[in-house]
Motif scaffolding. Sequence first.
Motif, PDB file in Angstrom:
ATOM      1  N   UNK A  81       2.373 -22.919  14.318  1.00  0.00           N
ATOM      2  CA  UNK A  81       1.078 -22.232  14.420  1.00  0.00           C
ATOM      3  C   UNK A  81      -0.069 -23.153  14.005  1.00  0.00           C
ATOM      4  N   UNK A  82       0.171 -24.001  13.026  1.00  0.00           N
ATOM      5  CA  UNK A  82      -0.878 -24.885  12.515  1.00  0.00           C
ATOM      6  C   UNK A  82      -1.123 -26.097  13.403  1.00  0.00           C
ATOM      7  N   UNK A  83      -0.280 -26.305  14.417  1.00  0.00           N
ATOM      8  CA  UNK A  83      -0.460 -27.452  15.319  1.00  0.00           C
ATOM      9  C   UNK A  83      -1.776 -27.343  16.086  1.00  0.00           C
ATOM     10  N   UNK A  84      -2.258 -26.119  16.287  1.00  0.00           N
ATOM     11  CA  UNK A  84      -3.583 -25.876  16.860  1.00  0.00           C
ATOM     12  C   UNK A  84      -3.783 -26.337  18.291  1.00  0.00           C
ATOM     13  N   UNK A  85      -5.016 -26.154  18.781  1.00  0.00           N
ATOM     14  CA  UNK A  85      -5.476 -26.640  20.081  1.00  0.00           C
ATOM     15  C   UNK A  85      -4.548 -26.245  21.233  1.00  0.00           C
ATOM     16  N   UNK A  86      -4.062 -24.999  21.224  1.00  0.00           N
ATOM     17  CA  UNK A  86      -3.232 -24.516  22.317  1.00  0.00           C
ATOM     18  C   UNK A  86      -1.786 -24.977  22.280  1.00  0.00           C
ATOM     19  N   UNK A  87      -1.419 -25.752  21.255  1.00  0.00           N
ATOM     20  CA  UNK A  87      -0.061 -26.289  21.162  1.00  0.00           C
ATOM     21  C   UNK A  87       0.978 -25.167  21.110  1.00  0.00           C
ATOM     22  N   UNK A  88       0.702 -24.138  20.318  1.00  0.00           N
ATOM     23  CA  UNK A  88       1.649 -23.026  20.173  1.00  0.00           C
ATOM     24  C   UNK A  88       1.878 -22.340  21.509  1.00  0.00           C
ATOM     25  N   UNK A  89       0.827 -22.078  22.244  1.00  0.00           N
ATOM     26  CA  UNK A  89       0.950 -21.433  23.554  1.00  0.00           C
ATOM     27  C   UNK A  89       1.767 -22.295  24.506  1.00  0.00           C
ATOM     28  N   UNK A  90       1.505 -23.586  24.528  1.00  0.00           N
ATOM     29  CA  UNK A  90       2.283 -24.494  25.380  1.00  0.00           C
ATOM     30  C   UNK A  90       3.761 -24.476  25.002  1.00  0.00           C
ATOM     31  N   UNK A  91       4.036 -24.481  23.705  1.00  0.00           N
ATOM     32  CA  UNK A  91       5.425 -24.482  23.235  1.00  0.00           C
ATOM     33  C   UNK A  91       6.137 -23.193  23.631  1.00  0.00           C
ATOM     34  N   UNK A  92       5.485 -22.060  23.428  1.00  0.00           N
ATOM     35  CA  UNK A  92       6.094 -20.770  23.778  1.00  0.00           C
ATOM     36  C   UNK A  92       6.375 -20.704  25.273  1.00  0.00           C
ATOM     37  N   UNK A  93       5.438 -21.145  26.080  1.00  0.00           N
ATOM     38  CA  UNK A  93       5.651 -21.132  27.533  1.00  0.00           C
ATOM     39  C   UNK A  93       6.784 -22.081  27.941  1.00  0.00           C
ATOM     40  N   UNK A  94       6.848 -23.245  27.322  1.00  0.00           N
ATOM     41  CA  UNK A  94       7.916 -24.196  27.639  1.00  0.00           C
ATOM     42  C   UNK A  94       9.284 -23.620  27.276  1.00  0.00           C
ATOM     43  N   UNK A  95       9.368 -22.906  26.157  1.00  0.00           N
ATOM     44  CA  UNK A  95      10.620 -22.258  25.765  1.00  0.00           C
ATOM     45  C   UNK A  95      11.008 -21.201  26.796  1.00  0.00           C
ATOM     46  N   UNK A  96      10.045 -20.455  27.269  1.00  0.00           N
ATOM     47  CA  UNK A  96      10.311 -19.436  28.287  1.00  0.00           C
ATOM     48  C   UNK A  96      10.817 -20.021  29.589  1.00  0.00           C
ATOM     49  N   UNK A  97      10.367 -21.218  29.939  1.00  0.00           N
ATOM     50  CA  UNK A  97      10.770 -21.869  31.196  1.00  0.00           C
ATOM     51  C   UNK A  97      12.016 -22.748  31.038  1.00  0.00           C
ATOM     52  N   UNK A  98      12.525 -22.912  29.832  1.00  0.00           N
ATOM     53  CA  UNK A  98      13.652 -23.812  29.574  1.00  0.00           C
ATOM     54  C   UNK A  98      14.874 -23.399  30.380  1.00  0.00           C
ATOM     55  N   UNK A  99      15.502 -24.364  31.073  1.00  0.00           N
ATOM     56  CA  UNK A  99      16.693 -24.091  31.884  1.00  0.00           C
ATOM     57  C   UNK A  99      17.755 -25.184  31.739  1.00  0.00           C
ATOM     58  N   UNK A 100      17.562 -26.151  30.856  1.00  0.00           N
ATOM     59  CA  UNK A 100      18.439 -27.317  30.765  1.00  0.00           C
ATOM     60  C   UNK A 100      19.576 -27.073  29.777  1.00  0.00           C
ATOM     61  N   UNK A 101      20.595 -26.370  30.215  1.00  0.00           N
ATOM     62  CA  UNK A 101      21.745 -26.087  29.358  1.00  0.00           C
ATOM     63  C   UNK A 101      22.928 -26.922  29.816  1.00  0.00           C
ATOM     64  N   UNK A 102      23.645 -27.449  28.853  1.00  0.00           N
ATOM     65  CA  UNK A 102      24.836 -28.239  29.153  1.00  0.00           C
ATOM     66  C   UNK A 102      25.757 -28.241  27.949  1.00  0.00           C
ATOM     67  N   UNK A 103      26.915 -28.880  28.065  1.00  0.00           N
ATOM     68  CA  UNK A 103      27.887 -28.875  26.972  1.00  0.00           C
ATOM     69  C   UNK A 103      27.341 -29.459  25.662  1.00  0.00           C
ATOM     70  N   UNK A 104      26.421 -30.408  25.753  1.00  0.00           N
ATOM     71  CA  UNK A 104      25.899 -31.032  24.539  1.00  0.00           C
ATOM     72  C   UNK A 104      24.939 -30.132  23.754  1.00  0.00           C
ATOM     73  N   UNK A 105      24.227 -29.229  24.409  1.00  0.00           N
ATOM     74  CA  UNK A 105      23.294 -28.363  23.692  1.00  0.00           C
ATOM     75  C   UNK A 105      23.670 -26.881  23.787  1.00  0.00           C
TER      76      UNK A 105
END
Length: 161
Positions: A81-105
């Motif tokens: 939250x303290x990262x500021x300047x829209x960083x939190x919104x970008x992070x939340x959206x990136x998490x929502x779009x995440x699709x890279x699943x494999x045996x390592x993660x």
Amino acid sequence: MKSEAVPVGGEVVKGKAGCGSGGFNPSRKDSPMSNLEPADISPPDAAAIAAQNDAFRKFACLGITPEQPIKGRMHVTRSLMEAGDGFTTEAIQAVGHFETFGPENDPEGWHDFGAVTIRGETVFWKIDLYEADSDLRYGAETPDNPETTTRVLTIMMASDW
């Protein structure tokens, strides 16, 4: 040990203090423990858990309504939250779009952890599964059942880990 009256389930039973009638003896044939059969435990359905986790993550992060209701909440750490300047919104959206699943993660195939990079910073996310009626105190007994499971999505800076 002195014999005294001990309350057991609303009754008073005479025996050793704290041990019920006559104390605990694991070798007794009438012991409740001697009658237990190994439980027929089957592993939870990983594909169902992954689909539910994906649907919940997309709902929490992107507002995409799932086909069936999925209980849960999202938490974001203070440092994110303290990262500021829209960083939190970008992070939340990136998490929502995440699709890279494999045996390592995603070794269990549950889609319950990932990492994204935002402006050169690594952001982790994870989903924990709890019994719906436990106030987040107990892990889900049937994590593939959305009616009895509550999800908690936590999004954090990698340094929070």
